[in-house]
Design a protein around this motif. Structure first.
Motif, PDB file in Angstrom:
ATOM      1  N   TYR A  67       0.825  -1.226   0.000  1.00  0.00           N
ATOM      2  CA  TYR A  67       0.000   0.000   0.000  1.00  0.00           C
ATOM      3  C   TYR A  67       0.856   1.271   0.000  1.00  0.00           C
ATOM      4  CZ  TYR A  67      -4.172  -2.641   1.653  1.00  0.00           C
ATOM      5  OH  TYR A  67      -5.223  -3.487   1.793  1.00  0.00           O
ATOM      6  N   VAL A 102       2.655   0.041   8.841  1.00  0.00           N
ATOM      7  CA  VAL A 102       2.101   0.472  10.135  1.00  0.00           C
ATOM      8  C   VAL A 102       2.743  -0.336  11.278  1.00  0.00           C
ATOM      9  CG1 VAL A 102      -0.078   1.422   9.268  1.00  0.00           C
ATOM     10  CG2 VAL A 102       0.074  -1.016   9.760  1.00  0.00           C
ATOM     11  N   CYS A 125      -2.461   0.801  12.783  1.00  0.00           N
ATOM     12  CA  CYS A 125      -3.706   0.346  12.154  1.00  0.00           C
ATOM     13  C   CYS A 125      -4.792   0.507  13.204  1.00  0.00           C
ATOM     14  CB  CYS A 125      -3.568  -1.114  11.744  1.00  0.00           C
ATOM     15  SG  CYS A 125      -5.136  -1.863  11.286  1.00  0.00           S
ATOM     16  N   PRO A 126      -5.860   1.288  12.920  1.00  0.00           N
ATOM     17  CA  PRO A 126      -6.899   1.494  13.932  1.00  0.00           C
ATOM     18  C   PRO A 126      -7.527   0.181  14.410  1.00  0.00           C
ATOM     19  CG  PRO A 126      -7.337   2.805  11.944  1.00  0.00           C
ATOM     20  CD  PRO A 126      -6.093   2.025  11.687  1.00  0.00           C
ATOM     21  N   MET A 127      -7.564  -0.818  13.521  1.00  0.00           N
ATOM     22  CA  MET A 127      -8.170  -2.095  13.917  1.00  0.00           C
ATOM     23  C   MET A 127      -7.344  -2.793  15.007  1.00  0.00           C
ATOM     24  SD  MET A 127      -9.347  -5.374  11.660  1.00  0.00           S
ATOM     25  CE  MET A 127      -8.308  -5.050  10.319  1.00  0.00           C
ATOM     26  N   ASN A 151      -3.279  -7.970  12.115  1.00  0.00           N
ATOM     27  CA  ASN A 151      -3.481  -6.535  12.370  1.00  0.00           C
ATOM     28  C   ASN A 151      -3.948  -6.324  13.805  1.00  0.00           C
ATOM     29  OD1 ASN A 151      -3.570  -7.029   9.545  1.00  0.00           O
ATOM     30  ND2 ASN A 151      -4.518  -5.050   9.202  1.00  0.00           N
ATOM     31  N   CYS A 154     -11.765  -3.285   9.752  1.00  0.00           N
ATOM     32  CA  CYS A 154     -10.985  -2.209   9.138  1.00  0.00           C
ATOM     33  C   CYS A 154     -11.930  -1.083   8.730  1.00  0.00           C
ATOM     34  CB  CYS A 154     -10.262  -2.745   7.908  1.00  0.00           C
ATOM     35  SG  CYS A 154      -9.696  -1.426   6.815  1.00  0.00           S
ATOM     36  N   PRO A 155     -11.755   0.118   9.304  1.00  0.00           N
ATOM     37  CA  PRO A 155     -12.681   1.203   8.985  1.00  0.00           C
ATOM     38  C   PRO A 155     -12.626   1.627   7.518  1.00  0.00           C
ATOM     39  CG  PRO A 155     -10.859   1.965  10.382  1.00  0.00           C
ATOM     40  CD  PRO A 155     -10.723   0.489  10.276  1.00  0.00           C
ATOM     41  N   VAL A 156     -11.532   1.303   6.846  1.00  0.00           N
ATOM     42  CA  VAL A 156     -11.395   1.704   5.434  1.00  0.00           C
ATOM     43  C   VAL A 156     -12.183   0.743   4.536  1.00  0.00           C
ATOM     44  CG1 VAL A 156      -9.731   2.067   3.570  1.00  0.00           C
ATOM     45  CG2 VAL A 156      -9.127   2.727   5.908  1.00  0.00           C
ATOM     46  N   HIS A 157     -11.855  -0.531   4.613  1.00  0.00           N
ATOM     47  CA  HIS A 157     -12.529  -1.509   3.741  1.00  0.00           C
ATOM     48  C   HIS A 157     -14.003  -1.696   4.118  1.00  0.00           C
ATOM     49  CE1 HIS A 157      -8.316  -2.592   2.905  1.00  0.00           C
ATOM     50  NE2 HIS A 157      -8.773  -3.059   1.766  1.00  0.00           N
ATOM     51  N   GLU A 188     -11.418  -7.907   3.904  1.00  0.00           N
ATOM     52  CA  GLU A 188     -11.842  -6.994   4.976  1.00  0.00           C
ATOM     53  C   GLU A 188     -13.108  -6.229   4.576  1.00  0.00           C
ATOM     54  OE1 GLU A 188      -8.471  -4.485   5.719  1.00  0.00           O
ATOM     55  OE2 GLU A 188      -7.279  -6.104   6.549  1.00  0.00           O
ATOM     56  N   CYS A 226      -6.260   4.622   3.120  1.00  0.00           N
ATOM     57  CA  CYS A 226      -5.863   4.388   4.515  1.00  0.00           C
ATOM     58  C   CYS A 226      -4.889   5.494   4.934  1.00  0.00           C
ATOM     59  CB  CYS A 226      -5.223   3.015   4.673  1.00  0.00           C
ATOM     60  SG  CYS A 226      -4.605   2.781   6.359  1.00  0.00           S
ATOM     61  N   MET A 241      -1.567   4.203   6.445  1.00  0.00           N
ATOM     62  CA  MET A 241      -0.610   3.649   5.482  1.00  0.00           C
ATOM     63  C   MET A 241       0.031   4.772   4.664  1.00  0.00           C
ATOM     64  SD  MET A 241       0.067   0.416   5.127  1.00  0.00           S
ATOM     65  CE  MET A 241      -0.490  -1.180   5.673  1.00  0.00           C
TER      66      MET A 241
END
Ligand code: 13P
Ligand code: SF4
Length: 307
Positions: free
Chosen positions: A26, A61, A86-88, A114, A172-175, A200, A260, A263
Motif C-alpha cells: 500500500y 504500520v 492500524c486502527p483495527m 493486524n 478495518c474502517p477503510v474496507h 476486509e 488508509c 498507510m
C-alpha cells in the motif's frame, strides 16, 4: 530535494549501513522503488525473519514492525513513520479477549495479524488475510474465536463451514466502509470489468465479487488475468501499482473511501530521515515489553501452519 535525488541518498545510506527496507504494497510508488522487499503482511513477516543483515526499516504500520521484531529479535527494527498505526489493531484489549474466550471453553483464539503484540500474546495463532482459511482449517480445535475483523472472520466462515467460528464487532474502517450499493454502481459504470476485493470488505461486497484475496493475491490475479478491466476493492495505491505494472489494462477504484490515512503517513522524506538517523545511531528502535514478547508463539504458529 527532488524525488530522484532523495531516492539516491536513501540507496547510498542503505549501502553504507546494510539496512533492508521492507515496504507494504500500500506504500507510495517512490517508496516501493527503493525497497528491498515489497509485499502483503504475510510476505513481509517471512522476509523480516529470513532476510540478511541486522537492520530493518519497515514502511507500513506499527503492527508490521512489531511482528518483524518478534520474528527477528536479534535485528534492529525501525518504523519509518512513528505514528502510523492500524486502527483495527487497538479495537480490543487483552482483558476483553480473555473474557470472551472464557465464554467458549476449548475454543482456539485466532488473531488477525493486524493486532497489537499485547493482544497477540493472549491468542493461540495469528493469521493474515492470505492464510486465514488455511490456518483455521488446519487447527485441531472445532470452535474458533476469530478476532478482531468480523468481515474477514465471516469470509473464513464461508470457506471453512465445518468449524464453529465466533466473531466480534471489529474491522478495518477503510474496507468496511464500502457498501454493496457502491459495488452495484461501479459494476454499472464498468460492466466488462472483473471485481477483485479484499476480505476486509463487508459480506455484501465480497459475496458479489469475482475474486476475493489478500493484497498480494489481488496483484497477482490482475497481472496474470487475460481480462483487461478490473474494479479494485482495496487501498487506492494498489490501483496505482497495477496501472504501473500493466499499462495495457484498466483499473477502477471501487470507492473513494479506500484510502488508509495511516498507510499514507509514510513519505519518502520520512524514509530518508530514518535511514540517516540509523546511520547516525540516533534512530529509535522498536522494542517489545515482556508481556508483548509472549506474542512470538502465535506468530510462529502462523508461519508453521500457513506455510
Ligand atoms: P494484507 O495482509 O493483505 O497485506 O492486509 C494488510 C492490511 O492492512 C489490509 O488492509
Ligand atoms: Fe488497518 Fe485497514 Fe489501514 Fe489496513 S487499510 S492498515 S486494516 S486501517
Amino acid at each position: 530535494m527532488q524525488t530522484y535525488e532523495l531516492q539516491q541518498k536513501i540507496l547510498a545510506l542503505k549501502q553504507q549501513t546494510g539496512l533492508k527496507i521492507l515496504a507494504h504494497s500500500y506504500q507510495a510508488h517512490e517508496i516501493i522503488e527503493i525497497a528491498d522487499a515489497v509485499g502483503d503482511s504475510f510476505q513481509l513477516s517471512k522476509t523480516a525473519r529470513d532476510c540478511e543483515g541486522d537492520k530493518i526499516l519497515l514502511c507500513g504500520v506499527r503492527f508490521m514492525a512489531e511482528t518483524a521484531k518478534l520474528l527477528a529479535p536479534e535485528k534492529q527494527v525501525y518504523l519509518s513513520a512513528e505514528e502510523a498505526t492500524c486502527p483495527m489493531a487497538e479495537q480490543f484489549t487483552p482483558e476483553e479477549i480473555l473474557r470472551e474466550k472464557a465464554k467458549h471453553p476449548g475454543c482456539a483464539v485466532v488473531a488477525y495479524i493486524n493486532t497489537t503484540a499485547a493482544l497477540k500474546a493472549v491468542c493461540d495463532v495469528c493469521v493474515t488475510s492470505s492464510s486465514a482459511d488455511r490456518i483455521v482449517r488446519a487447527l485441531d480445535a472445532e470452535e474458533i474465536l476469530f478476532i478482531p475483523d468480523r468481515n474477514l472472520g465471516d469470509y473464513v466462515r464461508r470457506l471453512v463451514p465445518e468449524k464453529k467460528i465466533h466473531l466480534l464487532q471489529g474491522g478495518c474502517p477503510v474496507h468496511a466502509a464500502v457498501t454493496g450499493e457502491e459495488l452495484a454502481h461501479a459494476k454499472q459504470l464498468h460492466p466488462q470489468a472483473e471485481v477483485l476485493v479484499h476480505p476486509e470488505c463487508r459480506p455484501e461486497v465480497t459475496q458479489n465479487a469475482d475474486f476475493v484475496g489478500a493484497t498480494s493475491a489481488i496483484l497477482e490475479y490482475a497481472r496474470k488475468s487475460e481480462k483487461t478491466e478490473f474494479i479494485i476493492g482495496t487501498e487506492q495505491n494498489i490501483v496505482t501499482a497495477l496501472q504501473y505494472d500493466c499499462p495495457d489494462k484498466r483499473f477502477y477504484l471501487l470507492s473513494k473511501k479506500l484510502f488508509c490515512a495511516d498507510m499514507r503517513l509514510t513519505t519518502l522524506a520520512d524514509v530518508y530521515n530514518m535511514a540517516q538517523a540509523i546511520a547516525d545511531g540516533t534512530a529509535e528502535e522498536i522494542t517489545l515489553r515482556a508481556q508483548e514478547q509472549g506474542a512470538r508463539h502465535a506468530i510462529d504458529e502462523m508461519l508453521r501452519l500457513g506455510g
